[in-house]
Design a protein around this motif. Structure first.
Motif, PDB file in Angstrom:
ATOM      1  N   MET A 135      -1.928 -13.658  -8.018  1.00  0.00           N
ATOM      2  CA  MET A 135      -2.499 -13.111  -6.776  1.00  0.00           C
ATOM      3  C   MET A 135      -3.081 -11.725  -7.044  1.00  0.00           C
ATOM      4  O   MET A 135      -2.667 -11.052  -7.991  1.00  0.00           O
ATOM      5  CB  MET A 135      -1.398 -12.970  -5.711  1.00  0.00           C
ATOM      6  CG  MET A 135      -0.698 -14.262  -5.371  1.00  0.00           C
ATOM      7  SD  MET A 135       0.642 -13.989  -4.178  1.00  0.00           S
ATOM      8  CE  MET A 135      -0.282 -13.521  -2.705  1.00  0.00           C
ATOM      9  N   PRO A 136      -3.997 -11.265  -6.191  1.00  0.00           N
ATOM     10  CA  PRO A 136      -4.414  -9.867  -6.307  1.00  0.00           C
ATOM     11  C   PRO A 136      -3.200  -8.968  -6.065  1.00  0.00           C
ATOM     12  O   PRO A 136      -2.344  -9.300  -5.235  1.00  0.00           O
ATOM     13  CB  PRO A 136      -5.431  -9.683  -5.176  1.00  0.00           C
ATOM     14  CG  PRO A 136      -5.633 -10.998  -4.551  1.00  0.00           C
ATOM     15  CD  PRO A 136      -4.603 -11.952  -5.044  1.00  0.00           C
ATOM     16  N   GLY A 137      -3.103  -7.859  -6.780  1.00  0.00           N
ATOM     17  CA  GLY A 137      -1.994  -6.926  -6.546  1.00  0.00           C
ATOM     18  C   GLY A 137      -1.982  -6.496  -5.093  1.00  0.00           C
ATOM     19  O   GLY A 137      -3.030  -6.352  -4.457  1.00  0.00           O
ATOM     20  N   VAL A 138      -0.781  -6.310  -4.572  1.00  0.00           N
ATOM     21  CA  VAL A 138      -0.641  -5.928  -3.165  1.00  0.00           C
ATOM     22  C   VAL A 138      -1.035  -4.453  -3.000  1.00  0.00           C
ATOM     23  O   VAL A 138      -0.781  -3.620  -3.880  1.00  0.00           O
ATOM     24  CB  VAL A 138       0.824  -6.170  -2.716  1.00  0.00           C
ATOM     25  CG1 VAL A 138       1.086  -5.588  -1.336  1.00  0.00           C
ATOM     26  CG2 VAL A 138       1.124  -7.667  -2.747  1.00  0.00           C
ATOM     27  N   ILE A 139      -1.681  -4.165  -1.866  1.00  0.00           N
ATOM     28  CA  ILE A 139      -2.087  -2.790  -1.542  1.00  0.00           C
ATOM     29  C   ILE A 139      -1.355  -2.382  -0.273  1.00  0.00           C
ATOM     30  O   ILE A 139      -1.573  -2.961   0.790  1.00  0.00           O
ATOM     31  CB  ILE A 139      -3.615  -2.727  -1.324  1.00  0.00           C
ATOM     32  CG1 ILE A 139      -4.354  -3.134  -2.611  1.00  0.00           C
ATOM     33  CG2 ILE A 139      -4.028  -1.328  -0.859  1.00  0.00           C
ATOM     34  CD1 ILE A 139      -5.863  -3.281  -2.447  1.00  0.00           C
ATOM     35  N   ASP A 140      -0.477  -1.408  -0.391  1.00  0.00           N
ATOM     36  CA  ASP A 140       0.298  -0.957   0.772  1.00  0.00           C
ATOM     37  C   ASP A 140      -0.360   0.307   1.317  1.00  0.00           C
ATOM     38  O   ASP A 140      -0.326   1.356   0.670  1.00  0.00           O
ATOM     39  CB  ASP A 140       1.746  -0.688   0.353  1.00  0.00           C
ATOM     40  CG  ASP A 140       2.654  -0.480   1.562  1.00  0.00           C
ATOM     41  OD1 ASP A 140       2.136  -0.305   2.677  1.00  0.00           O
ATOM     42  OD2 ASP A 140       3.883  -0.492   1.375  1.00  0.00           O
ATOM     43  N   ASP A 141      -0.937   0.208   2.512  1.00  0.00           N
ATOM     44  CA  ASP A 141      -1.696   1.357   3.013  1.00  0.00           C
ATOM     45  C   ASP A 141      -0.859   2.305   3.866  1.00  0.00           C
ATOM     46  O   ASP A 141      -1.406   3.229   4.471  1.00  0.00           O
ATOM     47  CB  ASP A 141      -2.967   0.903   3.751  1.00  0.00           C
ATOM     48  CG  ASP A 141      -2.734   0.439   5.168  1.00  0.00           C
ATOM     49  OD1 ASP A 141      -1.606   0.513   5.685  1.00  0.00           O
ATOM     50  OD2 ASP A 141      -3.710  -0.026   5.795  1.00  0.00           O
ATOM     51  N   GLN A 142       0.477   2.087   3.891  1.00  0.00           N
ATOM     52  CA  GLN A 142       1.288   3.065   4.628  1.00  0.00           C
ATOM     53  C   GLN A 142       2.666   3.240   3.991  1.00  0.00           C
ATOM     54  O   GLN A 142       3.580   2.449   4.237  1.00  0.00           O
ATOM     55  CB  GLN A 142       1.468   2.670   6.102  1.00  0.00           C
ATOM     56  CG  GLN A 142       2.007   3.854   6.865  1.00  0.00           C
ATOM     57  CD  GLN A 142       2.524   3.605   8.261  1.00  0.00           C
ATOM     58  OE1 GLN A 142       3.098   4.507   8.836  1.00  0.00           O
ATOM     59  NE2 GLN A 142       2.338   2.445   8.814  1.00  0.00           N
ATOM     60  N   VAL A 143       2.805   4.274   3.174  1.00  0.00           N
ATOM     61  CA  VAL A 143       4.113   4.561   2.570  1.00  0.00           C
ATOM     62  C   VAL A 143       4.423   6.049   2.706  1.00  0.00           C
ATOM     63  O   VAL A 143       3.521   6.881   2.836  1.00  0.00           O
ATOM     64  CB  VAL A 143       4.158   4.171   1.071  1.00  0.00           C
ATOM     65  CG1 VAL A 143       3.869   2.686   0.881  1.00  0.00           C
ATOM     66  CG2 VAL A 143       3.202   5.010   0.232  1.00  0.00           C
ATOM     67  N   HIS A 144       5.718   6.344   2.667  1.00  0.00           N
ATOM     68  CA  HIS A 144       6.190   7.739   2.644  1.00  0.00           C
ATOM     69  C   HIS A 144       6.994   7.888   1.354  1.00  0.00           C
ATOM     70  O   HIS A 144       8.136   7.424   1.287  1.00  0.00           O
ATOM     71  CB  HIS A 144       7.079   8.037   3.853  1.00  0.00           C
ATOM     72  CG  HIS A 144       6.398   7.814   5.172  1.00  0.00           C
ATOM     73  ND1 HIS A 144       5.764   8.827   5.858  1.00  0.00           N
ATOM     74  CD2 HIS A 144       6.238   6.690   5.916  1.00  0.00           C
ATOM     75  CE1 HIS A 144       5.258   8.339   6.985  1.00  0.00           C
ATOM     76  NE2 HIS A 144       5.530   7.044   7.044  1.00  0.00           N
ATOM     77  N   VAL A 175       3.280  -4.526  -5.864  1.00  0.00           N
ATOM     78  CA  VAL A 175       2.367  -3.580  -5.196  1.00  0.00           C
ATOM     79  C   VAL A 175       1.683  -2.746  -6.272  1.00  0.00           C
ATOM     80  O   VAL A 175       2.343  -2.014  -7.012  1.00  0.00           O
ATOM     81  CB  VAL A 175       3.139  -2.664  -4.214  1.00  0.00           C
ATOM     82  CG1 VAL A 175       2.205  -1.649  -3.573  1.00  0.00           C
ATOM     83  CG2 VAL A 175       3.838  -3.508  -3.154  1.00  0.00           C
ATOM     84  N   THR A 176       0.367  -2.862  -6.370  1.00  0.00           N
ATOM     85  CA  THR A 176      -0.352  -2.179  -7.446  1.00  0.00           C
ATOM     86  C   THR A 176      -1.065  -0.916  -6.970  1.00  0.00           C
ATOM     87  O   THR A 176      -1.520  -0.121  -7.793  1.00  0.00           O
ATOM     88  CB  THR A 176      -1.373  -3.139  -8.095  1.00  0.00           C
ATOM     89  OG1 THR A 176      -2.157  -3.730  -7.057  1.00  0.00           O
ATOM     90  CG2 THR A 176      -0.662  -4.224  -8.889  1.00  0.00           C
ATOM     91  N   SER A 177      -1.182  -0.737  -5.656  1.00  0.00           N
ATOM     92  CA  SER A 177      -1.827   0.468  -5.108  1.00  0.00           C
ATOM     93  C   SER A 177      -1.133   0.855  -3.808  1.00  0.00           C
ATOM     94  O   SER A 177      -0.765  -0.018  -3.025  1.00  0.00           O
ATOM     95  CB  SER A 177      -3.308   0.218  -4.785  1.00  0.00           C
ATOM     96  OG  SER A 177      -4.032  -0.105  -5.940  1.00  0.00           O
ATOM     97  N   PHE A 178      -1.015   2.168  -3.592  1.00  0.00           N
ATOM     98  CA  PHE A 178      -0.438   2.624  -2.322  1.00  0.00           C
ATOM     99  C   PHE A 178      -1.253   3.785  -1.769  1.00  0.00           C
ATOM    100  O   PHE A 178      -1.911   4.522  -2.500  1.00  0.00           O
ATOM    101  CB  PHE A 178       1.037   3.039  -2.496  1.00  0.00           C
ATOM    102  CG  PHE A 178       1.254   4.255  -3.381  1.00  0.00           C
ATOM    103  CD1 PHE A 178       1.065   5.549  -2.899  1.00  0.00           C
ATOM    104  CD2 PHE A 178       1.655   4.096  -4.712  1.00  0.00           C
ATOM    105  CE1 PHE A 178       1.267   6.664  -3.714  1.00  0.00           C
ATOM    106  CE2 PHE A 178       1.856   5.211  -5.539  1.00  0.00           C
ATOM    107  CZ  PHE A 178       1.658   6.498  -5.037  1.00  0.00           C
ATOM    108  N   LEU A 179      -1.196   3.901  -0.448  1.00  0.00           N
ATOM    109  CA  LEU A 179      -1.757   5.070   0.245  1.00  0.00           C
ATOM    110  C   LEU A 179      -0.598   5.771   0.935  1.00  0.00           C
ATOM    111  O   LEU A 179       0.143   5.151   1.714  1.00  0.00           O
ATOM    112  CB  LEU A 179      -2.807   4.647   1.272  1.00  0.00           C
ATOM    113  CG  LEU A 179      -4.023   3.902   0.696  1.00  0.00           C
ATOM    114  CD1 LEU A 179      -5.005   3.533   1.822  1.00  0.00           C
ATOM    115  CD2 LEU A 179      -4.736   4.736  -0.362  1.00  0.00           C
ATOM    116  N   GLU A 180      -0.453   7.059   0.642  1.00  0.00           N
ATOM    117  CA  GLU A 180       0.752   7.767   1.061  1.00  0.00           C
ATOM    118  C   GLU A 180       0.472   8.734   2.203  1.00  0.00           C
ATOM    119  O   GLU A 180      -0.591   9.358   2.271  1.00  0.00           O
ATOM    120  CB  GLU A 180       1.334   8.507  -0.152  1.00  0.00           C
ATOM    121  CG  GLU A 180       2.833   8.675  -0.095  1.00  0.00           C
ATOM    122  CD  GLU A 180       3.285  10.075   0.265  1.00  0.00           C
ATOM    123  OE1 GLU A 180       4.503  10.300   0.358  1.00  0.00           O
ATOM    124  OE2 GLU A 180       2.426  10.954   0.474  1.00  0.00           O
TER     125      GLU A 180
END
Ligand code: DOR
Length: 443
Positions: free
Chosen positions: A51-60, A84-89
């Motif tokens: 699958m495409p790596g998961v992108i979590d757009d809301q993390v602390h 999860v390969t990318s995150f937005l913090e």
């Protein structure tokens, strides 16, 4: 360096195909190359789904300033383990990320410590609109229209009008109405029952703030993303809005409701609060119908000691980044949704909403951010096995069928499951590039 992933069931945009995938350096070079393609590493993925790596757009992820709860080293390992390969913090670190220079500091820490890709929102205050106007290297602006953990809050109408009217980066917001929450808190000021948290941060608080934000975004024609939708009524607002408006739901609002306070107490105290079983059902239906298109975690760790404080002192938030793909794969096994839906909600859509360059899909020329999942693997979430620094999960003891077993970040394998977690902790993620194809960001 080339890697050939052979005989996988590859999750593409609208279908799953049996194919090989060739990674060359940081990119997906070819889908379905010949079996004898030359590569330094070959992985036999027979029986597994890519699958495409998961992108979590809301993390602390709490760094800097709150690293007793979490830090980028632990959190990015939790990401890799969870596919999860990318995150937005989020900006409510200490100091709050409210200027370019503070954003740059966070980017520099991530370049040193994160094994997955990263991006950081800039936080809005009542007085930093110039910083918001000129910010770069960021997906967008985060507004706490209602207060939560930390001291970021922009509640005054004139300040909100200035931000929506005077900036061009996409905006996302924590939507709980401050006045409603304060007035409810006054009513329950003597309460020691954590279940009252959902009466203080009630349905109305969420509805009023989401309505107010959508109104601001539509009047100013500003791309706007509603974070962590928790109620059925908000869904109707979003469904009737223009396509400038997008929205997300978190696993805790899909899986938990007020009945869970009895079993889990303050572990399920978060903002927005958990609501009712009817809201759970409405949120699932909104994903299925496409009214909500993104799943994100709002991963918000606090130490167990902090969480064990009595209500109302116990802080709001729970960790989830490590397990949410597995929680959703379990739902695929239960027949609730499909793998193509998951990759839409967890990869393609967050990439589109936040204008990410070359992310979120398995396609030639896209970044080789990938996760291999075993739909047949059964494992139980255990506190003591968590990579997150706080080392607990509200899903402790839950047995799930379907787990990530290998993760690649920009072509580098960072995680593999071999009767336990194995990481390549020397890998470093990259800063995510935002291209500005959606909305009026670069207009
Ligand atoms: O429950 C929450 N915790 N909601 C938020 O919006 C913030 C988060 C945190 O940072 O702890």
């Amino acid at each position: 360096m080339k890697t050939l992933i052979k005989n996988a069931s590859v999750v593409l945009d609208h279908e799953i195909v049996e194919a090989n995938v060739l990674i060359d350096g940081p990119q997906i070079a070819t889908i379905d190359p010949a079996d004898h393609s030359v590569a330094e590493t070959t992985i036999d993925a027979t029986g597994l789904h890519l699958m495409p790596g998961v992108i979590d757009d809301q993390v602390h992820f709490r760094e800097p300033g709150l690293t007793h709860k979490e830090d980028l080293h632990h959190a990015s390992h939790a990401c890799a383990k969870g596919g999860v390969t990318s995150f937005l913090e989020m900006p409510n670190t200490i100091p709050n990320a409210i200027t370019q220079s503070l954003l740059n500091d966070k980017l520099a820490i991530a370049a040193k410590n994160s094994i997955v890709n990263y991006g950081f929102y800039i936080g809005a205050t009542t007085s930093n609109v110039d910083d918001l106007k000129h910010a770069t290297r960021t997906p967008g602006i985060k507004i706490f229209i209602g207060s939560s953990t930390g001291d970021l809050l922009v509640d005054e109408q004139s300040a909100l009008e200035t931000i929506f009217g005077g900036t061009s980066l996409p905006i996302c917001a924590h939507c709980e109405d401050e006045a409603t929450v304060r007035s409810n808190a006054e009513k329950y000021k003597d309460s020691t029952d954590v279940a009252d948290h959902s009466k203080i941060r009630d349905h109305e608080a969420a509805y009023i703030a989401t309505k107010r934000s959508i109104d601001l975004a539509e009047r100013h024609q500003h791309p706007f993303h509603v974070l962590h939708v928790s109620t059925a009524a908000e869904i109707d607002l979003i469904a009737n809005a223009s396509d400038l408006i997008t929205a997300e739901v978190c696993p805790h609002h899909l899986f938990f409701n007020v009945d869970d306070y009895e079993r889990l107490g303050s572990l399920v105290k978060m903002n927005p609060s958990i609501k009712t079983a009817d809201d759970n059902a409405a949120l699932w239906a909104a994903l299925e119908s496409g009214k909500i298109t993104v799943i994100a975690t709002d991963h918000a760790p606090h130490t167990m000691e902090e969480k064990r404080q009595p209500f109302p002192q116990c802080p709001s938030g729970l960790p989830a980044v490590e397990n949410y793909l597995a929680l959703m794969l379990n739902e695929v096994n239960q027949g609730r949704c499909s793998l193509t839906q998951l990759s839409h909600w967890m990869s393609a859509e967050p990439a589109r909403v936040w204008n990410m360059k070359n992310k979120g899909r398995i396609a030639e020329g896209f970044d080789a951010d990938l996760v291999l999942v075993d739909l047949n693997q059964e494992r139980t979430i255990l506190n003591e096995e968590q990579e997150t620094k706080c080392r607990w999960s509200p899903w402790h003891g839950t047995k799930l069928k379907g787990w990530p077993v290998a993760t690649w970040v920009m072509g580098n394998q960072v995680f593999r499951w071999r009767d336990g977690c194995e990481f390549d902790s020397d890998v470093r993620g990259r800063e995510i590039e935002f291209t500005g194809e959606r909305g009026k960001r670069f207009a």
